[in-house]
Write a protein that holds these residues in place. Structure first.
Motif, PDB file in Angstrom:
ATOM      1  N   UNK A  73       0.874  -1.164   0.000  1.00  0.00           N
ATOM      2  CA  UNK A  73       0.000   0.000   0.000  1.00  0.00           C
ATOM      3  C   UNK A  73       0.917   1.221   0.000  1.00  0.00           C
ATOM      4  N   UNK A  74       0.820   2.046  -1.037  1.00  0.00           N
ATOM      5  CA  UNK A  74       1.815   3.093  -1.229  1.00  0.00           C
ATOM      6  C   UNK A  74       1.144   4.405  -1.622  1.00  0.00           C
ATOM      7  N   UNK A  75       1.909   5.501  -1.469  1.00  0.00           N
ATOM      8  CA  UNK A  75       1.452   6.809  -1.917  1.00  0.00           C
ATOM      9  C   UNK A  75       2.267   7.342  -3.091  1.00  0.00           C
ATOM     10  N   UNK A  76       3.388   6.723  -3.393  1.00  0.00           N
ATOM     11  CA  UNK A  76       4.231   7.231  -4.477  1.00  0.00           C
ATOM     12  C   UNK A  76       4.530   6.146  -5.513  1.00  0.00           C
ATOM     13  N   UNK A  77       5.293   5.141  -5.135  1.00  0.00           N
ATOM     14  CA  UNK A  77       5.626   4.046  -6.035  1.00  0.00           C
ATOM     15  C   UNK A  77       5.460   2.729  -5.291  1.00  0.00           C
TER      16      UNK A  77
ATOM     17  N   UNK B 115      -3.640  10.000  -5.469  1.00  0.00           N
ATOM     18  CA  UNK B 115      -3.485  10.218  -6.909  1.00  0.00           C
ATOM     19  C   UNK B 115      -2.430  11.281  -7.187  1.00  0.00           C
ATOM     20  N   UNK B 116      -1.344  11.270  -6.405  1.00  0.00           N
ATOM     21  CA  UNK B 116      -0.264  12.226  -6.620  1.00  0.00           C
ATOM     22  C   UNK B 116       0.324  12.054  -8.020  1.00  0.00           C
ATOM     23  N   UNK B 117       0.866  13.117  -8.623  1.00  0.00           N
ATOM     24  CA  UNK B 117       1.403  13.019  -9.991  1.00  0.00           C
ATOM     25  C   UNK B 117       2.502  11.981 -10.151  1.00  0.00           C
ATOM     26  N   UNK B 118       3.177  11.612  -9.069  1.00  0.00           N
ATOM     27  CA  UNK B 118       4.256  10.625  -9.153  1.00  0.00           C
ATOM     28  C   UNK B 118       3.802   9.216  -8.817  1.00  0.00           C
ATOM     29  N   UNK B 119       2.537   9.014  -8.534  1.00  0.00           N
ATOM     30  CA  UNK B 119       2.070   7.713  -8.072  1.00  0.00           C
ATOM     31  C   UNK B 119       2.068   6.698  -9.213  1.00  0.00           C
ATOM     32  N   UNK B 120       2.863   5.660  -9.064  1.00  0.00           N
ATOM     33  CA  UNK B 120       2.949   4.571 -10.029  1.00  0.00           C
ATOM     34  C   UNK B 120       2.853   3.245  -9.278  1.00  0.00           C
ATOM     35  N   UNK B 121       2.081   2.325  -9.814  1.00  0.00           N
ATOM     36  CA  UNK B 121       2.044   0.998  -9.211  1.00  0.00           C
ATOM     37  C   UNK B 121       3.360   0.277  -9.405  1.00  0.00           C
ATOM     38  N   UNK B 122       3.773   0.142 -10.674  1.00  0.00           N
ATOM     39  CA  UNK B 122       5.064  -0.451 -11.033  1.00  0.00           C
ATOM     40  C   UNK B 122       5.750   0.501 -12.003  1.00  0.00           C
ATOM     41  N   UNK B 123       6.990   0.890 -11.689  1.00  0.00           N
ATOM     42  CA  UNK B 123       7.734   1.815 -12.540  1.00  0.00           C
ATOM     43  C   UNK B 123       9.092   1.215 -12.859  1.00  0.00           C
ATOM     44  N   UNK B 124       9.401   1.150 -14.144  1.00  0.00           N
ATOM     45  CA  UNK B 124      10.703   0.659 -14.587  1.00  0.00           C
ATOM     46  C   UNK B 124      11.466   1.795 -15.229  1.00  0.00           C
TER      47      UNK B 124
END
Length: 292
Positions: free
Chosen positions: A147-151, A180-189
């Motif tokens: 459970x995250x707020x950013x990544x 829903x912050x602009x940097x919020x990603x579930x999975x980021x590569x």
């Protein structure tokens, strides 16, 4: 192994005493308030694992073994052959688990954890951390609930032969965004000129982030992005922000309507193939299913 012959008040104390090539089994009566961030490594995390081939495993899993004290990051992994398994990590002000510093680190496994973070869940490398950015080979991140707020899960590192991630595996994780912050990603590569090659992203549930999955930077390659569930992500389910095409077929996007699915695909890079897609939830253990 540390726990076969000795008892310690904290994970950090066991790691400092036993060093490399050891297994630390953590019992259900573990009390994370006994941890000292100044033991066994940098003081930037509550627990730092700096020696090779160390396994830190809870005996009874995340429901019974909790790390609840926040001191910036909770866990730093800075060596190869590290296994971190079966913990509940809560109230992390920064990353729950952070991988950095090791060069060409093989055999890192982060599995079966439950992480709640006001920042990132599991993050491997970042340009902003300068010379401590490391490289990994075959890192496994599997069966975690985040459970995250950013990544939720992010792999990012410097470009070049000594900085990158080869063949990372991200599989069967549940990743829930909490804003829903602009940097919020579930999975980021990838980010900041990262080099990530041969990534496998399979059978994950990614919900309520701004973007479910994003590939950034032209050097990154994805061998498999399939059998994932991307549900109720606010902006896009899949964003391809790198040059070159991305195969995002055989995923479930919460609907059987093709136009709705197409509206969840985007990014500033090359084209993304999403059809065939699954018209119903996918059994993560079933392999390829019949797609819509």
């Amino acid at each position: 192994d540390a726990t076969e012959d000795d008892e310690y008040e904290s994970i950090g104390a066991a790691l400092e005493e036993e060093g490399a090539d050891t297994t630390v089994l953590v019992k259900s009566d573990y009390d994370s308030s006994n941890e000292d961030a100044d033991l066994a490594g940098s003081s930037s995390a509550l627990i730092s694992i700096v020696d090779e081939n160390v396994e830190v495993i809870s005996e009874e899993g995340p429901e019974e073994t909790q790390i609840t004290v926040s001191n910036d990051r909770i866990v730093d992994i800075e060596a190869e052959g590290v296994v971190f398994q079966g913990f509940s990590i809560t109230n992390a002000e920064q990353e729950g688990i952070f991988v950095s510093g090791a060069e060409d680190a093989e055999g890192i496994e982060i599995t079966d954890n439950k992480i709640t973070s006001s920042n990132g869940g599991i993050v491997a490398g970042a340009e902003e951390f300068g010379p401590d950015v490391g490289s990994t080979e075959g890192m496994l991140i599997a069966n975690n609930e985040i459970h995250h707020e950013r990544q939720g899960i992010a792999i990012t590192s410097r470009q070049g032969e000594e900085h990158g991630a080869e063949d990372p595996i991200i599989r069967q994780n549940t990743i829930i965004g909490t804003n829903d912050a602009p940097t919020a990603r579930g999975i980021a590569l990838g980010a900041v000129d990262a080099t990530i090659t041969g990534a496998t992203v399979e059978a994950n549930l990614v919900e309520t982030s701004l973007v479910g999955f994003q590939r950034v930077d032209d050097g990154n390659t994805v061998d498999s992005l399939t059998n994932n569930h991307f549900i109720d992500n606010d902006l896009l389910a899949v964003a391809n922000s790198a040059a070159g095409g991305l195969d995002a077929t055989k995923n479930f996007f919460g609907t059987e309507d093709r136009d709705t699915v197409e509206g969840q695909i985007g990014g500033s890079g090359g084209s993304t193939e999403f059809d065939p897609f699954a018209g119903a939830p996918i059994d993560p253990d079933a392999g390829d299913e019949e797609e819509e």
